[in-house]
Scaffold this motif. Sequence first.
Motif: not given
Length: 185
Positions: A173-174, A176-178, A180-181
């Motif tokens: 999840q981290l 994927r967030i990274s 995206t950012l």
Amino acid sequence: MKQTTVGAEILEPYAEALMSLAQSNNLTGRFGEDVAFILDLLKTSPELQQVLANPFVKPESKKAILRQLVAPQVHDFVLKFLLLLVDRRRIFLLEPICKQFQALLRKLTNTVLAEVTSVVELTEPQRQAVIEKVKTMTGSQQVELETRLDPELIGGVIVKVGSQVLDSSIRGQLRRISNTLTSFT
């Protein structure tokens, strides 16, 4: 573990022969248990793997070791199969032959293998939840779980079935967030 073509050409006939023997004697379940026992023994004893793979250890010594370690636990046909592998100088392929046999058995019983990676050992309710999810995903009647621990996941699980991967780990999840950012910059 991926096999080379030559390795596959050698090990598949042995796994198929063992399966044929199991089916003709209505012992597929028993042979499956025996093969799982052998794989567990190999996994927990790297020394055994080294001795069996060592070409300088005499075949009679290898046979004596196998008789002592597995004879009380496995069906006589399986023991004779192991001794045949020693005679044919194929005992070094024992682990991949056993894994190939398990793949044949899973195919025969419509069972899928789900590789589950988690931070901590799964509880029985968690195992059942994963099994039900995999059954839903694959439409399979049975699921065999192979678990391993990875503290780098932080939390959650990763479930791999064939080429499908379900990553519900915190690390995933981290990531994927990274990603995206990063795409916004």
